[in-house]
Design a protein around this motif. Structure first.
Motif, PDB file in Angstrom:
ATOM      1  N   VAL A  14       0.850  -1.190   0.000  1.00  0.00           N
ATOM      2  CA  VAL A  14       0.000   0.000   0.000  1.00  0.00           C
ATOM      3  C   VAL A  14       0.888   1.244   0.000  1.00  0.00           C
ATOM      4  O   VAL A  14       1.787   1.377   0.829  1.00  0.00           O
ATOM      5  N   GLU A  15       0.624   2.148  -0.922  1.00  0.00           N
ATOM      6  CA  GLU A  15       1.382   3.395  -1.015  1.00  0.00           C
ATOM      7  C   GLU A  15       0.454   4.576  -0.742  1.00  0.00           C
ATOM      8  O   GLU A  15      -0.679   4.607  -1.224  1.00  0.00           O
ATOM      9  N   VAL A  16       0.952   5.521   0.034  1.00  0.00           N
ATOM     10  CA  VAL A  16       0.193   6.737   0.332  1.00  0.00           C
ATOM     11  C   VAL A  16       1.080   7.946   0.079  1.00  0.00           C
ATOM     12  O   VAL A  16       2.226   7.996   0.545  1.00  0.00           O
ATOM     13  N   GLN A  45       4.986  10.845  13.797  1.00  0.00           N
ATOM     14  CA  GLN A  45       4.596   9.794  14.735  1.00  0.00           C
ATOM     15  C   GLN A  45       3.651   8.787  14.078  1.00  0.00           C
ATOM     16  O   GLN A  45       3.792   7.575  14.262  1.00  0.00           O
ATOM     17  N   ILE A  46       2.697   9.296  13.309  1.00  0.00           N
ATOM     18  CA  ILE A  46       1.731   8.425  12.638  1.00  0.00           C
ATOM     19  C   ILE A  46       2.439   7.522  11.629  1.00  0.00           C
ATOM     20  O   ILE A  46       2.192   6.312  11.564  1.00  0.00           O
ATOM     21  N   VAL A  47       3.324   8.104  10.841  1.00  0.00           N
ATOM     22  CA  VAL A  47       4.041   7.338   9.815  1.00  0.00           C
ATOM     23  C   VAL A  47       4.856   6.213  10.450  1.00  0.00           C
ATOM     24  O   VAL A  47       4.913   5.087   9.934  1.00  0.00           O
ATOM     25  N   THR A  48       5.474   6.496  11.584  1.00  0.00           N
ATOM     26  CA  THR A  48       6.269   5.477  12.277  1.00  0.00           C
ATOM     27  C   THR A  48       5.414   4.279  12.677  1.00  0.00           C
ATOM     28  O   THR A  48       5.882   3.134  12.672  1.00  0.00           O
ATOM     29  N   LEU A  49       4.147   4.536  12.991  1.00  0.00           N
ATOM     30  CA  LEU A  49       3.244   3.476  13.429  1.00  0.00           C
ATOM     31  C   LEU A  49       2.554   2.755  12.267  1.00  0.00           C
ATOM     32  O   LEU A  49       1.741   1.860  12.495  1.00  0.00           O
ATOM     33  N   LEU A  50       2.880   3.145  11.041  1.00  0.00           N
ATOM     34  CA  LEU A  50       2.258   2.522   9.865  1.00  0.00           C
ATOM     35  C   LEU A  50       3.322   1.969   8.919  1.00  0.00           C
ATOM     36  O   LEU A  50       3.429   2.386   7.759  1.00  0.00           O
ATOM     37  N   THR A  54       3.887   2.319   2.366  1.00  0.00           N
ATOM     38  CA  THR A  54       5.010   3.064   1.793  1.00  0.00           C
ATOM     39  C   THR A  54       4.586   4.524   1.696  1.00  0.00           C
ATOM     40  O   THR A  54       3.620   4.857   1.005  1.00  0.00           O
ATOM     41  N   HIS A  55       5.299   5.389   2.403  1.00  0.00           N
ATOM     42  CA  HIS A  55       4.893   6.790   2.523  1.00  0.00           C
ATOM     43  C   HIS A  55       5.730   7.689   1.621  1.00  0.00           C
ATOM     44  O   HIS A  55       6.955   7.564   1.551  1.00  0.00           O
ATOM     45  N   GLN A  56       5.055   8.596   0.954  1.00  0.00           N
ATOM     46  CA  GLN A  56       5.714   9.641   0.182  1.00  0.00           C
ATOM     47  C   GLN A  56       5.102  10.978   0.575  1.00  0.00           C
ATOM     48  O   GLN A  56       3.968  11.033   1.055  1.00  0.00           O
ATOM     49  N   VAL A  57       5.851  12.052   0.358  1.00  0.00           N
ATOM     50  CA  VAL A  57       5.364  13.392   0.683  1.00  0.00           C
ATOM     51  C   VAL A  57       5.435  14.259  -0.567  1.00  0.00           C
ATOM     52  O   VAL A  57       6.431  14.239  -1.294  1.00  0.00           O
ATOM     53  N   GLN A  58       4.378  15.002  -0.815  1.00  0.00           N
ATOM     54  CA  GLN A  58       4.350  15.925  -1.943  1.00  0.00           C
ATOM     55  C   GLN A  58       3.839  17.277  -1.459  1.00  0.00           C
ATOM     56  O   GLN A  58       2.781  17.361  -0.833  1.00  0.00           O
ATOM     57  N   ILE A  59       4.590  18.328  -1.723  1.00  0.00           N
ATOM     58  CA  ILE A  59       4.190  19.678  -1.329  1.00  0.00           C
ATOM     59  C   ILE A  59       3.398  20.310  -2.468  1.00  0.00           C
ATOM     60  O   ILE A  59       3.865  20.355  -3.611  1.00  0.00           O
ATOM     61  N   VAL A  76      -4.042   9.319  -1.659  1.00  0.00           N
ATOM     62  CA  VAL A  76      -3.504  10.568  -1.136  1.00  0.00           C
ATOM     63  C   VAL A  76      -4.205  10.891   0.177  1.00  0.00           C
ATOM     64  O   VAL A  76      -5.404  10.637   0.338  1.00  0.00           O
ATOM     65  N   CYS A  77      -3.445  11.412   1.118  1.00  0.00           N
ATOM     66  CA  CYS A  77      -3.988  11.805   2.418  1.00  0.00           C
ATOM     67  C   CYS A  77      -3.359  13.135   2.821  1.00  0.00           C
ATOM     68  O   CYS A  77      -2.313  13.524   2.297  1.00  0.00           O
ATOM     69  N   SER A  78      -3.987  13.811   3.761  1.00  0.00           N
ATOM     70  CA  SER A  78      -3.412  15.056   4.268  1.00  0.00           C
ATOM     71  C   SER A  78      -3.888  15.304   5.689  1.00  0.00           C
ATOM     72  O   SER A  78      -4.926  14.791   6.116  1.00  0.00           O
ATOM     73  N   PHE A  79      -3.127  16.104   6.403  1.00  0.00           N
ATOM     74  CA  PHE A  79      -3.465  16.522   7.760  1.00  0.00           C
ATOM     75  C   PHE A  79      -4.185  17.864   7.723  1.00  0.00           C
ATOM     76  O   PHE A  79      -3.941  18.692   6.847  1.00  0.00           O
ATOM     77  N   GLY A  80      -5.065  18.070   8.697  1.00  0.00           N
ATOM     78  CA  GLY A  80      -5.581  19.407   8.943  1.00  0.00           C
ATOM     79  C   GLY A  80      -6.800  19.818   8.160  1.00  0.00           C
ATOM     80  O   GLY A  80      -7.062  21.012   8.020  1.00  0.00           O
ATOM     81  N   SER A  81      -7.584  18.879   7.656  1.00  0.00           N
ATOM     82  CA  SER A  81      -8.776  19.242   6.892  1.00  0.00           C
ATOM     83  C   SER A  81      -9.970  19.461   7.814  1.00  0.00           C
ATOM     84  O   SER A  81     -10.167  18.729   8.783  1.00  0.00           O
TER      85      SER A  81
END
Length: 249
Positions: A14-16, A45-50, A54-59, A76-81
Motif C-alpha cells: 500500500v502506497e500513500v 509519529q503516525i508514519v512510524t506506526l504505519l 510506503t509513505h511519500q510526501v508531496q508539497i 492521497v492523504c493530508s493533515f488538517g482538513s
C-alpha cells in the motif's frame, strides 16, 4: 495481521502520498522551522506506526490539494482538513486530530476599523459589510472553506484573493499596510506576528457567522484502499494520543 492480510489480498504494498502545504504553525515547508509544525511532528509519529504503508510526501498549494482528492487512481492523504459536506463526497475522514480557534478578521489597531459599522454588538465582525466599504481593502486565501458572509464578500473587487505563504503571509500584508484587514485563523496570525514582533499592533475579532472552534482531521481520497488506510490511521491516532510527544505537539 490485518496489514498482512490486506497486503496479500491486494497483491501489492500500500502506497500513500501525503499532501502538504505551507500552513504554519501546523505545517511548515521552508525556513528555520521547516518540518517543525504541530502537524509535521504528529505526521512523523503516525508514519512510524504505519510500517505496512510506503509513505511519500508531496508539497502542493491548496488548489492542487483539492484537485488531488477528486481522483481515485492513487492514495492521497493530508493533515488538517475541516469537515464539509462537499469534501465528504470525495474524502474519508479520520478521528478528530485537533480543535482549533475559528476564523477571524485581523486589522491594525488605531484605524477606522475600530469603530466600523461592520462590528457587531457581540464583538464579532460582519465580513460582508466590511467588503461593501469601498474605502477598505481586504484579503483572503482562496480554495478554503468559508462561511456565507466571507463567500459573499468575495464578490467585491476590494476583497482580494491572495496566496498566503511564509514570505507573503496575512500578517505581512497587514503590517506593510498593503491591505486594511485579512481573514485568517488566529493561530496562524499569532505565529507570523511573532516573527516580526508586531502582535501588539494587530487586533483580532471573530467572523460573525463562523464557528468559534473548528475540528481538524486527517483525510484520504476515496480510492479502493482508502477505507483500510483510514482504519490504520485511526488506530495509530489512538496509540499516539497516549504518548507525551503528542501532548507536546
Amino acid at each position: 495481521i490485518i496489514a498482512g492480510l490486506f497486503y496479500c489480498h491486494s497483491g501489492h504494498a500500500v502506497e500513500v502520498t501525503w499532501l502538504k502545504t505551507d500552513w504554519p504553525p501546523h505545517q511548515i515547508t521552508s525556513g528555520v522551522y521547516q518540518e517543525q509544525g504541530t502537524f509535521d511532528l504528529l505526521q512523523k509519529q503516525i508514519v512510524t506506526l504505519l510500517p505496512q504503508i510506503t509513505h511519500q510526501v508531496q508539497i502542493v498549494n491548496l488548489q492542487r490539494m483539492e484537485q488531488a482528492f477528486l481522483q481515485t487512481s492513487k492514495n492521497v492523504c493530508s493533515f488538517g482538513s475541516i469537515f464539509t459536506d462537499k469534501r465528504a463526497v470525495s474524502r474519508w475522514y479520520s478521528k478528530s486530530v485537533a480543535v482549533l480557534p475559528g476564523l477571524a478578521v485581523h486589522f491594525r489597531s488605531g484605524t477606522e476599523l475600530d469603530q466600523h459599522p461592520a462590528l457587531q454588538a457581540n464583538g464579532s465582525v460582519d465580513v460582508r459589510k466590511l467588503a461593501q466599504d469601498i474605502q477598505l481593502t481586504g484579503a483572503y486565501q482562496p480554495n478554503r472553506f468559508y462561511p456565507p458572509s466571507v463567500l459573499d464578500a468575495t464578490t467585491y473587487a476590494n476583497f482580494i484573493p491572495h496566496e498566503f505563504t511564509s514570505q507573503v503571509n496575512a500578517a505581512a500584508l497587514l503590517v506593510s499596510k498593503r491591505v486594511d484587514y485579512v481573514i485568517e485563523y488566529p493561530e496562524r496570525m499569532t505565529f507570523y506576528l511573532q516573527q516580526n514582533n508586531s502582535a501588539k499592533t494587530i487586533q483580532t475579532l471573530a467572523v460573525a457567522d463562523a464557528s468559534p472552534y473548528v475540528e481538524s482531521f486527517i483525510t484520504c481520497n476515496k480510492s479502493p484502499e482508502a477505507p483500510q488506510i483510514i482504519e490504520w490511521i485511526n488506530a495509530a491516532l489512538v496509540a499516539v494520543w497516549q504518548t507525551a510527544e503528542y501532548k507536546q505537539a
